[in-house]
Design an enzyme around this catalytic site. Structure first.
Site, PDB file in Angstrom:
ATOM      1  N   LYS A  26       0.783  -1.130   0.176  1.00  0.00           N
ATOM      2  CA  LYS A  26       0.005   0.132  -0.189  1.00  0.00           C
ATOM      3  C   LYS A  26       0.845   1.252  -0.193  1.00  0.00           C
ATOM      4  O   LYS A  26       1.799   1.256   0.802  1.00  0.00           O
ATOM      5  CB  LYS A  26      -0.845  -0.016   1.339  1.00  0.00           C
ATOM      6  CG  LYS A  26      -2.074   1.141   1.498  1.00  0.00           C
ATOM      7  CD  LYS A  26      -2.887   1.088   2.464  1.00  0.00           C
ATOM      8  CE  LYS A  26      -3.923   1.840   2.465  1.00  0.00           C
ATOM      9  NZ  LYS A  26      -4.813   2.031   3.820  1.00  0.00           N
ATOM     10  N   SER A  71      -9.560   1.865   2.704  1.00  0.00           N
ATOM     11  CA  SER A  71      -8.873   2.638   1.712  1.00  0.00           C
ATOM     12  C   SER A  71      -7.733   1.760   1.235  1.00  0.00           C
ATOM     13  O   SER A  71      -7.208   2.229   0.221  1.00  0.00           O
ATOM     14  CB  SER A  71      -8.085   3.551   2.660  1.00  0.00           C
ATOM     15  OG  SER A  71      -7.187   3.149   3.505  1.00  0.00           O
ATOM     16  N   SER A 108      -9.923  -0.443   6.795  1.00  0.00           N
ATOM     17  CA  SER A 108      -9.300  -0.337   5.609  1.00  0.00           C
ATOM     18  C   SER A 108      -8.601  -1.500   5.011  1.00  0.00           C
ATOM     19  O   SER A 108      -8.161  -1.576   4.040  1.00  0.00           O
ATOM     20  CB  SER A 108      -8.315   0.775   5.626  1.00  0.00           C
ATOM     21  OG  SER A 108      -8.968   2.257   5.541  1.00  0.00           O
TER      22      SER A 108
END
Lengths: 486, 95
Positions: free
Chosen positions: A73, A148, A172
């Site tokens: 990420k 996210s 997330s």
């Protein structure tokens, strides 16, 4: 069978038998990325070409993970490769150091295929708030992958990376894992070092694995846990081997099902599949009871007050001086601060900074921030009480399956409701795991959440593994990459 | 609490953000919506409850204050929007 179709434990098996080489693995993924990235848009920065080069010099004697690829990420610092947080603010930022989790992966010879898309600064539940691109859900390209960590989840689900690291502040990791039909784990707060993770809400943030199956989840968790003196909130506990929990047995385990998460606001088909999964646990000999988390509805308000307060403070560092975006439009230093922040941050980030600043400001601090911190205490106590009775809890991960791109991004409050089932886990610092438990009538995946006692990831992995081995979701359901429409 | 336009401008100033005239109402409404939603907390009795600021039991985590030299100055400066002679550059602050 292409190599990119394998899980990490399957790749390791083939590497050990010398049936394949790390270079062949990287080439297979690079080809897959070339093919799928144009429609999925999961990557902010691709490093697959570099990964093929690195794979040529892998020392398999050093570690059994040497030559295994991963996706990261884009809010974890990687030395020499951009870390953007999917924000214009950090569009060209190259970290001078590696995050602790990245150091750990590097030590094992694990090779990154690239940095993955996310909601800007991890603020969002659909990855639509990325400043760069909208990632698509591999199960239906007109829907969101969740967020996210939407880039991480979509990349794993579309097999452009075999596994990935995500971060979870209010859901997330778990929510995008659920929406993309894969496995996601948010560890207990303090189990994984946050050093080098760009901070959103420091008392909630935690890094964790996003994987294709439970075995890979246990393996990746093994690799990233451990005390780190560079993170003062990291806990010094003896290192565990989570693969020992890959046991197909839940006999006698006590499961609580909080009724608040199966009521209003939860989609009927989601409810149905989670209840079916609970029946499966009963059949396997677990003892299931309905229970109550009285304060579940208040948790969402607590979450947004505290998370935004912490974010407004954490994001104060972006001033356009030492790194990050600097405005071209200034006459004095004050202009640099104001204009750089106003031009560099996206709308959702600014909305949350405004809310966070408001609840911390003189006159409102007690009514909102302090009040939320007190309700946080009550929530922790309620969970502690439930865990005197139950080994773990089951809820849906997300109130709905993946929705059409663009349908919620204009209404922030509605978007926040997507976090209904997940935020309380972060507020209390507990471990939470999402595993797929079926698909709806349109073939879209549904996830269930397992919530555990602090530092008892073992029970979650054992329970998830038992269910997975019985139901075999991954063998029966695959992303279709269909375009638009139901 | 009711949020008005002046309040939004005050908060934006504290947060070091510019808000354009035509954006004020959107920010105001958004903040108002969330605060209305947060009123749900008024129903929770918290008189004798202490605050939780973090989820760990760690208190005062100490370590030796040892100097570790960071030798890659150029890696820090490569991110500088403007630099001069190995230093970050900003506009003149003393008029």
């Amino acid at each position: 069978m292409e190599l990119y179709e394998l899980t990490v434990h399957e790749l390791i098996e083939k590497l050990d038998k010398k049936e394949i080489t790390p270079e062949e693995i990287m080439k297979s993924y690079s080809k897959r990325i070339e093919e799928k990235e144009p429609e999925i848009a999961a990557f902010v920065t691709r490093t697959d070409k570099e990964a093929i080069e690195s794979a040529k010099n892998v020392n398999r004697e050093k570690s059994k993970f040497a030559g295994i690829p991963i996706g990261i990420k884009d809010n974890m610092c990687t030395k020499g490769v951009k870390t953007t947080c999917s924000s214009k603010m950090l569009e060209n930022f190259i970290s001078p150091y590696d995050a602790t989790v990245i150091e750990k992966l590097n030590d094992e010879g694990i090779i990154s295929l690239g940095k993955l898309n996310m909601d800007e600064f991890a603020m969002g539940a659909s990855t639509e708030y990325s400043a760069f691109k909208i990632t698509k859900n591999p199960w239906n390209l007109s829907t969101v992958p969740g967020g996210s960590s939407g880039g991480s989840a979509a990349a794993v689900a579309s097999q452009m990376v075999p596994w990935a690291l995500g971060s979870d502040t209010g859901g997330s990791i778990r929510q995008p894992a659920a929406l993309c039909g894969i496995v996601g784990l948010k560890p207990t707060y303090g189990l994984v070092s946050r050093y080098g993770l760009v901070a959103f809400a420091s008392s909630f943030d935690q890094i964790g694995p996003i994987t294709q199956d439970v075995e890979d989840c246990a393996i990746l968790l093994n690799l990233i846990t451990g005390h780190d003196e560079k993170d003062s909130t990291s806990i010094n506990t003896p290192k565990k081997d989570y693969t020992k929990s890959l046991v197909k047995d839940v006999k006698g385990l006590k499961i609580g099902v909080p009724k608040e998460f199966l009521g209003e606001g939860i989609n009927e088909e989601v409810k149905e599949k989670v209840l079916e999964a609970i029946e499966e646990y009963k059949r396997k000999g677990a003892i299931v009871e309905e229970c109550s988390l009285d304060i579940a509805n208040e948790a969402l308000a607590v979450y947004y007050i505290i998370a935004c307060a912490e974010a407004s403070s954490n994001l104060g560092r972006f001033d356009g001086i030492r790194y990050g975006y600097r405005t071209k439009n200034f006459e004095n230093l004050k202009d640099i601060y104001k204009n750089s922040r106003s031009e560099g941050f996206g709308a959702e980030v600014k909305r949350r900074i405004i809310l966070g600043t408001y609840v911390l400001s003189s006159g409102y601090y007690d009514a909102y921030y302090k009040k939320a911190q007190k309700v946080r205490t009550i929530l922790k106590q309620e969970f502690a009480k439930l865990f005197e009775k139950y080994d773990f809890l089951i809820t849906p991960t997300s109130p709905s399956v993946a929705y059409e791109i663009g349908t919620k991004s204009t209404n922030p409050l509605e978007m926040y409701l997507a976090d209904l089932c997940t935020v309380s886990v972060n507020i209390a610092g507990l471990p939470g795991m999402s595993i797929p438990c079926g698909v709806d009538k349109n073939g879209m995946p549904i996830g269930m959440q397992l919530i555990g006692k602090p530092f008892d990831e073992e029970t979650l992995i054992r329970a998830a593994y038992t269910y997975e081995q019985e139901v075999k979701f991954r063998e029966n359901h695959k992303p279709t990459f269909r375009k638009a429409g139901a | 609490m009711k949020v008005d336009k002046e309040e939004i401008l005050h908060i934006a100033k504290l947060a070091c953000l510019n808000i354009k005239e035509d954006e004020i109402e959107a920010y105001r409404k958004n903040l108002q919506d969330i605060l209305n939603f947060a009123n749900i907390l008024d129903n929770v009795k918290t008189e004798d409850v202490s605050e939780t600021i973090t989820s760990t039991s760690n208190v005062n985590v100490f370590r030796e204050d040892e100097i570790k030299e960071f030798k890659e100055k150029e890696l820090l400066l490569q991110n500088a929007p403007e630099k001069d002679s190995g230093m970050f550059s900003i506009p003149k602050v003393i008029q």
